[in-house]
Design an enzyme around this catalytic site. Structure first.
Site: not given
Ligand code: GLA
Length: 436
Positions: A145, A210
């Site tokens: 990430d 997302d």
């Protein structure tokens, strides 16, 4: 005195890393969309058992990613990651062994910065150490990430350079330990055109922020991919993000996809050669959810060992070609596969629609031939197609078809047809234009 500067011609190499892992898109499960941080060994093992029970492991889903929050918030005195004893009372190694018994491998999650997005330790400055820990715990993949980025004067790197640090650690460890390299899933949210360089660093790259479990979010991702489909091939894949199939009325956040929307979602992700990562609580999955996630025909195309490329649009549905429309992405797509020419026809309208296309709009179709049609949702041959197809699709519905050459156009029905399916420039041998 003049000094003459010659401009050097640089070619940007975009050859995939190809270190032996990740030739085909990753198939697995990830805890985030269903549970966020609220999971433990029992909960995840229940998912693994459900995957096995529903035939999803046999269908190819062979990894479970423990997304954010599986360690303690602080490293040990010697800088090591510490597993959370409440979440994994027997330890992560033992947990991964339980997964292995079901034919599944555990996968880790971490971050290229100081902390993960939920505030757990990130791997910046600990790349080699964390990799060794993950390997010791039994992981062979890391989703990586992009939160808590160190200052520029610390990294002196752009996004690519920050991810390269982990790629280098992976290559070093594989060389030193004579082991298979970890699979690296980049998650920098499409910030800096990872579709161009991602394949030189890892095996997949998220192209977007997302995902959300509603139609608008899916349509926007499909629209973005209609411009980046070319980047996916063997050893490097656009990652359209984890699946939301099954999250109608549940998940984090709670979703609202209809059955048709969930089918379109899975079809697009599979045929665009995205990793297919289940993100729902499978212990209460409906038959429809299992039917969608277990669609062997679509998984077969996604995992085609001989053709790595994605489908691409041959016609935009609403508005002019190549214009981004995040609520109404391209509707007419096709591409090659080992099993025939793949078509994805998507109704982006909020009501049922009649969809029509000429077969030769797809570059992979031969003119003057008849094609057999196989429906990858009903799993049946539905007849033959001559020149064109007309489909009735429900709102946000999809057709996933495989067309195979069934010989030349012959017989009475073809006598009525124009000499060329494409009108322009169709000519007699003597140079006279034929007009339809
Ligand atoms: C980011 C990622 C998500 C998920 C969360 C975890 O938002 O994009 O996929 O991993 O972090 O905190």
């Amino acid at each position: 005195m003049y000094s003459i500067l010659f401009a050097a011609a640089f070619t940007v190499s975009v050859a995939a890393l190809n270190n032996g892992v990740g030739k085909l898109p990753f198939l697995g499960y990830d805890t985030w969309n269903a549970f966020a941080c609220d999971y433990d060994a029992d909960k995840v093992l229940a998912q693994a058992q459900a995957m096995k029970k529903h035939g999803l492991v046999d269908a190819g889903y062979k990894h479970i990613i423990l997304d954010d929050c599986f360690t303690l918030r602080n490293r040990s005195k010697d800088g090591k990651l510490v597993e959370d004893p409440d979440k994994f009372p027997d330890g992560i190694k033992a947990f991964n062994k339980q997964l292995n018994k079901l034919g599944i491998n555990g996968a880790a999650y971490s971050d290229a910065g100081y902390q993960t997005c939920a505030g757990y330790p990130g791997a910046y400055g600990h790349e080699a150490q964390d990799l060794a820990t993950w390997a010791e715990w039994g992981f062979d993949y890391v989703k990586y990430d992009n939160c808590y980025i160190p200052f520029d004067n610390v990294t002196q790197q752009n996004v690519k350079g920050r991810y390269q640090r982990m790629a280098d650690a992976i290559a070093d460890r594989a060389a030193k330990t004579h082991s298979t390299p970890f699979w690296l899933g980049l998650c920098e949210w499409g910030w800096q055109q990872p579709w161009i360089w991602g394949k030189t660093v890892g095996q997949s790259w998220r192209i977007n922020g997302d995902i959300k479990p509603w139609w608008d979010a899916l349509a926007a991702i499909i629209d973005l991919t209609s411009f980046q489909y070319w980047a996916s091939d063997f050893y490097g894949h656009n990652d359209l993000d984890m699946l939301e199939v099954g999250n109608t009325g549940q998940g984090n956040p709670i979703g609202n996809l209809t059955y048709e929307e969930a089918k379109s979602h899975f079809t697009a992700w599979a045929l665009l050669k995205s990793p297919l990562i289940i993100g729902t609580d499978l212990t209460n999955a409906t038959d429809q959810t299992i039917e969608i996630l277990g669609n062997r025909d679509l998984i077969k195309i996604n995992q085609d060992p001989h053709v790595g490329q994605s489908i691409s649009p041959f016609r935009w549905g609403i508005g002019p070609d190549y214009v981004s429309n995040s609520t109404h992405p391209a509707q007419y797509w096709s591409g090659p596969s080992s099993y025939g020419t793949v078509f994805m026809i998507l109704n982006t309208e909020d009501q049922p629609a009649t969809m029509f296309f000429n077969l030769t709009e797809s570059w992979d179709i031969r003119a003057g031939r008849v094609y057999s049609v196989y429906d990858m949702w009903s799993h049946q041959h539905t007849g033959t197609a001559l020149r064109n197809l007309t489909l009735e699709l429900p709102a946000h519905g999809v057709a996933a078809l495989l067309l195979n050459d069934a010989g030349p156009e012959t017989g009475e029905e073809t006598e009525e047809l124009p000499y060329c399916a494409g009108y322009w420039q169709c000519s007699y041998p003597n140079g006279t234009y034929y007009s339809n």
